[in-house]
Design a protein around this motif. Structure first.
Motif, PDB file in Angstrom:
ATOM      1  N   LEU A  80       0.866  -1.167   0.000  1.00 35.86           N
ATOM      2  CA  LEU A  80       0.000   0.000   0.000  1.00 35.86           C
ATOM      3  C   LEU A  80       0.907   1.224   0.000  1.00 35.86           C
ATOM      4  N   GLN A  81       1.014   1.851  -1.151  1.00 33.08           N
ATOM      5  CA  GLN A  81       1.803   3.077  -1.264  1.00 33.08           C
ATOM      6  C   GLN A  81       0.907   4.258  -0.913  1.00 33.08           C
ATOM      7  N   MET A  82       1.301   5.001   0.087  1.00 33.50           N
ATOM      8  CA  MET A  82       0.482   6.106   0.592  1.00 33.50           C
ATOM      9  C   MET A  82       1.210   7.409   0.334  1.00 33.50           C
ATOM     10  N   ASN A  83       0.646   8.247  -0.512  1.00 35.02           N
ATOM     11  CA  ASN A  83       1.235   9.531  -0.876  1.00 35.02           C
ATOM     12  C   ASN A  83       0.396  10.678  -0.317  1.00 35.02           C
ATOM     13  N   SER A  84       0.998  11.829  -0.254  1.00 32.55           N
ATOM     14  CA  SER A  84       0.302  13.040   0.209  1.00 32.55           C
ATOM     15  C   SER A  84      -0.458  12.763   1.505  1.00 32.55           C
ATOM     16  N   LEU A  85       0.228  12.200   2.456  1.00 32.23           N
ATOM     17  CA  LEU A  85      -0.429  11.801   3.697  1.00 32.23           C
ATOM     18  C   LEU A  85      -0.958  12.996   4.472  1.00 32.23           C
ATOM     19  N   LYS A  86      -2.087  12.781   5.131  1.00 36.16           N
ATOM     20  CA  LYS A  86      -2.755  13.805   5.912  1.00 36.16           C
ATOM     21  C   LYS A  86      -2.857  13.345   7.363  1.00 36.16           C
ATOM     22  N   PRO A  87      -3.007  14.266   8.292  1.00 34.37           N
ATOM     23  CA  PRO A  87      -3.178  13.863   9.698  1.00 34.37           C
ATOM     24  C   PRO A  87      -4.339  12.884   9.885  1.00 34.37           C
ATOM     25  N   GLU A  88      -5.390  13.041   9.096  1.00 27.62           N
ATOM     26  CA  GLU A  88      -6.540  12.144   9.240  1.00 27.62           C
ATOM     27  C   GLU A  88      -6.268  10.731   8.729  1.00 27.62           C
ATOM     28  N   ASP A  89      -5.099  10.510   8.126  1.00 28.61           N
ATOM     29  CA  ASP A  89      -4.701   9.150   7.745  1.00 28.61           C
ATOM     30  C   ASP A  89      -4.085   8.393   8.919  1.00 28.61           C
ATOM     31  N   THR A  90      -3.866   9.079  10.019  1.00 29.59           N
ATOM     32  CA  THR A  90      -3.289   8.434  11.205  1.00 29.59           C
ATOM     33  C   THR A  90      -4.197   7.322  11.704  1.00 29.59           C
ATOM     34  N   ALA A  91      -3.633   6.124  11.820  1.00 31.97           N
ATOM     35  CA  ALA A  91      -4.411   4.953  12.228  1.00 31.97           C
ATOM     36  C   ALA A  91      -3.487   3.745  12.304  1.00 31.97           C
ATOM     37  N   VAL A  92      -4.013   2.666  12.839  1.00 26.00           N
ATOM     38  CA  VAL A  92      -3.353   1.368  12.702  1.00 26.00           C
ATOM     39  C   VAL A  92      -3.891   0.747  11.414  1.00 26.00           C
ATOM     40  N   TYR A  93      -2.994   0.325  10.559  1.00 23.55           N
ATOM     41  CA  TYR A  93      -3.370  -0.241   9.270  1.00 23.55           C
ATOM     42  C   TYR A  93      -3.232  -1.766   9.328  1.00 23.55           C
TER      43      TYR A  93
END
Length: 111
Positions: A80-93
């Protein structure tokens, strides 16, 4: 016992990128859709992205255009490539396939 092992989480600043990996110790990836889910504190676990055995992909609206799910069949691994990360992406994946869940990997996006 089949295991899914995630790796690649960490702490980054907004706008940065991370790539998560999920390795399958068995043969689940060859038989079922692989999904990434995430769970933030106080929230329910939610779907993020899916990839079929044939490589078809699907994304949650919140990550569409920023995240890319891909698979390497030779390595029995889904990324899972995650780009342009935002604070709301904070989580356990979490990685999921068949009836098996990985242990989860923490992603923290903060300035």
């Amino acid at each position: 016992q089949v295991q899914l092992v995630e790796s690649g989480g960490g702490a980054v600043q907004p706008g940065e990128s991370l790539t998560l990996s999920c390795a399958d110790s068995g043969t689940l990836f060859h038989m079922y859709i692989v999904g990434w889910y995430r769970q933030a504190p106080g929230n329910e676990r939610e779907p993020v992205a899916f990839i079929s055995t044939g490589g078809n992909t699907n994304y949650a609206d919140s990550v569409k255009g920023r995240f890319i799910i891909a698979r390497d069949n030779a390595k029995n691994t889904v990324y899972l490539q995650m780009n342009s990360l935002k604070p709301e992406d904070t989580a356990v994946y979490y990685c999921h396939c068949g009836e098996v869940w990985g242990q989860g990997t923490q992603v923290t996006v903060s300035s």
